[in-house]
Design a protein around this motif. Structure first.
Motif, PDB file in Angstrom:
ATOM      1  N   ASN A   1       0.856  -1.190   0.000  1.00 20.97           N
ATOM      2  CA  ASN A   1       0.000   0.000   0.000  1.00 20.97           C
ATOM      3  C   ASN A   1       0.890   1.237   0.000  1.00 20.97           C
ATOM      4  N   ILE A   2       1.354   1.607  -1.203  1.00 28.29           N
ATOM      5  CA  ILE A   2       2.310   2.702  -1.351  1.00 28.29           C
ATOM      6  C   ILE A   2       1.676   3.818  -2.178  1.00 28.29           C
ATOM      7  N   ASN A   3       1.807   5.046  -1.714  1.00 29.01           N
ATOM      8  CA  ASN A   3       1.189   6.161  -2.423  1.00 29.01           C
ATOM      9  C   ASN A   3       1.810   6.362  -3.803  1.00 29.01           C
ATOM     10  N   LEU A   4       1.078   6.995  -4.694  1.00 33.54           N
ATOM     11  CA  LEU A   4       1.549   7.251  -6.066  1.00 33.54           C
ATOM     12  C   LEU A   4       1.831   8.732  -6.240  1.00 33.54           C
ATOM     13  N   TRP A   5       2.717   9.275  -5.400  1.00 33.36           N
ATOM     14  CA  TRP A   5       3.098  10.699  -5.470  1.00 33.36           C
ATOM     15  C   TRP A   5       3.546  11.080  -6.871  1.00 33.36           C
ATOM     16  N   ASN A   6       4.175  10.115  -7.578  1.00 34.88           N
ATOM     17  CA  ASN A   6       4.823  10.426  -8.847  1.00 34.88           C
ATOM     18  C   ASN A   6       3.890  10.435 -10.046  1.00 34.88           C
ATOM     19  N   GLU A   7       2.574  10.221  -9.851  1.00 32.65           N
ATOM     20  CA  GLU A   7       1.683  10.220 -11.002  1.00 32.65           C
ATOM     21  C   GLU A   7       1.655  11.583 -11.677  1.00 32.65           C
ATOM     22  N   ASP A   8       1.807  11.576 -13.013  1.00 31.04           N
ATOM     23  CA  ASP A   8       1.733  12.800 -13.809  1.00 31.04           C
ATOM     24  C   ASP A   8       2.675  13.882 -13.292  1.00 31.04           C
ATOM     25  N   LEU A   9       3.891  13.492 -12.966  1.00 34.06           N
ATOM     26  CA  LEU A   9       4.837  14.461 -12.423  1.00 34.06           C
ATOM     27  C   LEU A   9       5.116  15.602 -13.384  1.00 34.06           C
ATOM     28  N   THR A  10       5.221  15.284 -14.652  1.00 33.30           N
ATOM     29  CA  THR A  10       5.549  16.334 -15.607  1.00 33.30           C
ATOM     30  C   THR A  10       4.356  16.750 -16.444  1.00 33.30           C
ATOM     31  N   ASN A  11       3.552  15.782 -16.880  1.00 32.53           N
ATOM     32  CA  ASN A  11       2.443  16.111 -17.769  1.00 32.53           C
ATOM     33  C   ASN A  11       1.438  17.047 -17.118  1.00 32.53           C
ATOM     34  N   ALA A  12       1.214  16.896 -15.810  1.00 31.39           N
ATOM     35  CA  ALA A  12       0.230  17.726 -15.126  1.00 31.39           C
ATOM     36  C   ALA A  12       0.750  19.127 -14.859  1.00 31.39           C
ATOM     37  N   PHE A  13       2.060  19.316 -15.040  1.00 31.90           N
ATOM     38  CA  PHE A  13       2.636  20.611 -14.716  1.00 31.90           C
ATOM     39  C   PHE A  13       2.181  21.674 -15.719  1.00 31.90           C
ATOM     40  N   TYR A  14       2.024  21.310 -16.971  1.00 36.92           N
ATOM     41  CA  TYR A  14       1.475  22.188 -18.002  1.00 36.92           C
ATOM     42  C   TYR A  14       0.292  21.482 -18.652  1.00 36.92           C
ATOM     43  N   THR A  15      -0.870  22.097 -18.597  1.00 36.32           N
ATOM     44  CA  THR A  15      -2.049  21.504 -19.204  1.00 36.32           C
ATOM     45  C   THR A  15      -2.028  21.721 -20.713  1.00 36.32           C
ATOM     46  N   LYS A  16      -2.919  21.016 -21.417  1.00 40.61           N
ATOM     47  CA  LYS A  16      -3.057  21.213 -22.862  1.00 40.61           C
ATOM     48  C   LYS A  16      -3.444  22.653 -23.171  1.00 40.61           C
ATOM     49  N   GLU A  17      -4.293  23.214 -22.305  1.00 37.23           N
ATOM     50  CA  GLU A  17      -4.690  24.606 -22.489  1.00 37.23           C
ATOM     51  C   GLU A  17      -3.495  25.540 -22.378  1.00 37.23           C
ATOM     52  N   ASP A  18      -2.586  25.228 -21.425  1.00 37.60           N
ATOM     53  CA  ASP A  18      -1.366  26.027 -21.286  1.00 37.60           C
ATOM     54  C   ASP A  18      -0.538  25.968 -22.567  1.00 37.60           C
ATOM     55  N   GLU A  19      -0.386  24.759 -23.118  1.00 36.46           N
ATOM     56  CA  GLU A  19       0.415  24.583 -24.325  1.00 36.46           C
ATOM     57  C   GLU A  19      -0.192  25.349 -25.500  1.00 36.46           C
ATOM     58  N   LEU A  20      -1.513  25.279 -25.667  1.00 38.95           N
ATOM     59  CA  LEU A  20      -2.177  26.009 -26.749  1.00 38.95           C
ATOM     60  C   LEU A  20      -2.020  27.512 -26.558  1.00 38.95           C
ATOM     61  N   PHE A  21      -2.117  27.960 -25.315  1.00 40.43           N
ATOM     62  CA  PHE A  21      -1.943  29.384 -25.021  1.00 40.43           C
ATOM     63  C   PHE A  21      -0.531  29.846 -25.386  1.00 40.43           C
ATOM     64  N   ILE A  22       0.464  29.016 -25.057  1.00 35.67           N
ATOM     65  CA  ILE A  22       1.855  29.345 -25.392  1.00 35.67           C
ATOM     66  C   ILE A  22       2.023  29.464 -26.908  1.00 35.67           C
ATOM     67  N   LEU A  23       1.455  28.516 -27.644  1.00 32.04           N
ATOM     68  CA  LEU A  23       1.556  28.546 -29.107  1.00 32.04           C
ATOM     69  C   LEU A  23       0.929  29.816 -29.677  1.00 32.04           C
ATOM     70  N   GLU A  24      -0.229  30.206 -29.174  1.00 27.76           N
ATOM     71  CA  GLU A  24      -0.896  31.417 -29.652  1.00 27.76           C
ATOM     72  C   GLU A  24      -0.083  32.655 -29.319  1.00 27.76           C
ATOM     73  N   CYS A  25       0.494  32.666 -28.146  1.00 26.58           N
ATOM     74  CA  CYS A  25       1.325  33.808 -27.742  1.00 26.58           C
ATOM     75  C   CYS A  25       2.557  33.944 -28.628  1.00 26.58           C
ATOM     76  N   LYS A  26       3.194  32.796 -28.943  1.00 31.17           N
ATOM     77  CA  LYS A  26       4.382  32.843 -29.801  1.00 31.17           C
ATOM     78  C   LYS A  26       4.005  33.323 -31.197  1.00 31.17           C
ATOM     79  N   LYS A  27       2.851  32.871 -31.709  1.00 35.57           N
ATOM     80  CA  LYS A  27       2.382  33.323 -33.023  1.00 35.57           C
ATOM     81  C   LYS A  27       2.127  34.824 -33.022  1.00 35.57           C
TER      82      LYS A  27
END
Length: 285
Positions: free
Chosen positions: A229-255
């Motif tokens: 019974n070990i916790n899953l602290w490491n789930e989505d360590l990196t993927n959850a840090f930036y959402t898809k919405e964040d990525e789309l926003f970054i792309l629009e800003c760069k454009k």
């Protein structure tokens, strides 16, 4: 007179930050005897030879040398006014000292990464709960025991103001009694996100930025001891840090032509974290 003492050096920001980050860690400057100028020197264990080799390659234009014929492999420079100026900035009464002035020379994440690879460690700890489960959690420590509490406070405040890295003081009984530590999940993710691109350039250092891998090793070790019974602290360590919405926003800003600093302000995120995120998005295209 050595030709190196009269040769002109104009270090890039990257080169200077590798030196400064290393001076905060394992590196030192020496000014001996009749020599008019100081030189840089650094020793390390055999396991870290690839790391010192990486430094020497990045500092080759400054004529850094790497020699494995010594008992401990040695990275060093020639005596030069460049290192004398750094010696005068970092040494007070021949003692390496951090001040509010010299710390400003640390201006790029590669310097922060070198400091971490020299004197930092990622530890995966565990604690047993009353219900029998095991909680796994990370912490990052910087072994700044050779610096006073006041110097550690300077480091702490500067890391926050320059890189938006949160650390706290931790008191010990050895050295000068103080180290820096990061133990909050969001702060650890932020720090790893900043230094990982440089840490990952050196295979023998990747473990210092591999949260997922280190968690899995710890989980397997605990399972062998009979804990399931070990916790899953490491789930989505990196993927959850930036959402898809964040990525789309970054792309629009760069454009739209916005700078990385402007995007960071709009997302309310650390500048260097946004720079690395944009770099990783480009690699994935």
């Amino acid at each position: 007179m050595s030709i190196f003492s009269t040769k002109e050096y104009d270090p890039t920001e990257i080169e200077l930050n590798i030196i400064i980050g290393s001076l905060l860690g394992d590196g030192s400057l020496a000014l001996y005897g009749r020599s008019k100028n100081a030189y840089y020197r650094e020793h390390g264990c055999d396991a870290q030879i690839p790391y010192r080799l990486w430094k020497s390659q990045n500092l080759s234009k400054l004529d850094f040398q790497f020699n494995i014929k010594y008992k401990y492999a040695k990275l060093y420079s020639h005596s030069h006014p460049l290192f004398t100026s750094l010696y005068n900035a970092f040494y007070i009464n021949d003692v390496k000292t951090i001040t509010e002035t010299n710390i400003r020379l640390l201006s790029h994440p590669i310097g922060l990464a070198c400091f971490y690879m020299d004197d930092g460690t990622l530890v995966i700890d565990s604690v047993k709960r009353k219900n029998g489960s095991i909680y796994i959690f990370p912490r990052i420590s910087f072994y700044t025991l050779s610096f006073s509490e006041a110097e550690n406070v300077i480091l702490k405040d500067y890391f926050k103001s320059k890189f938006d890295v949160n650390t706290k003081l931790k008191y010990r009984k050895d050295g000068k009694n103080v180290i820096l530590e990061i133990n909050k999940k969001s702060d650890i993710l932020n720090f790893i996100n900043i230094v990982k691109p440089y840490v990952n350039e050196i295979p023998c250092m990747k473990y210092k930025a591999d949260l997922e891998g280190r968690f899995e090793i710890k989980r397997l070790q605990l399972q062998k001891l009979g804990y399931n019974n070990i916790n899953l602290w490491n789930e989505d360590l990196t993927n959850a840090f930036y959402t898809k919405e964040d990525e789309l926003f970054i792309l629009e800003c760069k454009k739209a032509g916005l700078s990385n600093a402007e995007i960071a302000r709009k997302l309310n995120r650390p500048y260097w974290g946004v720079v690395d995120k944009i770099r990783r998005m480009k690699e994935q295209q």
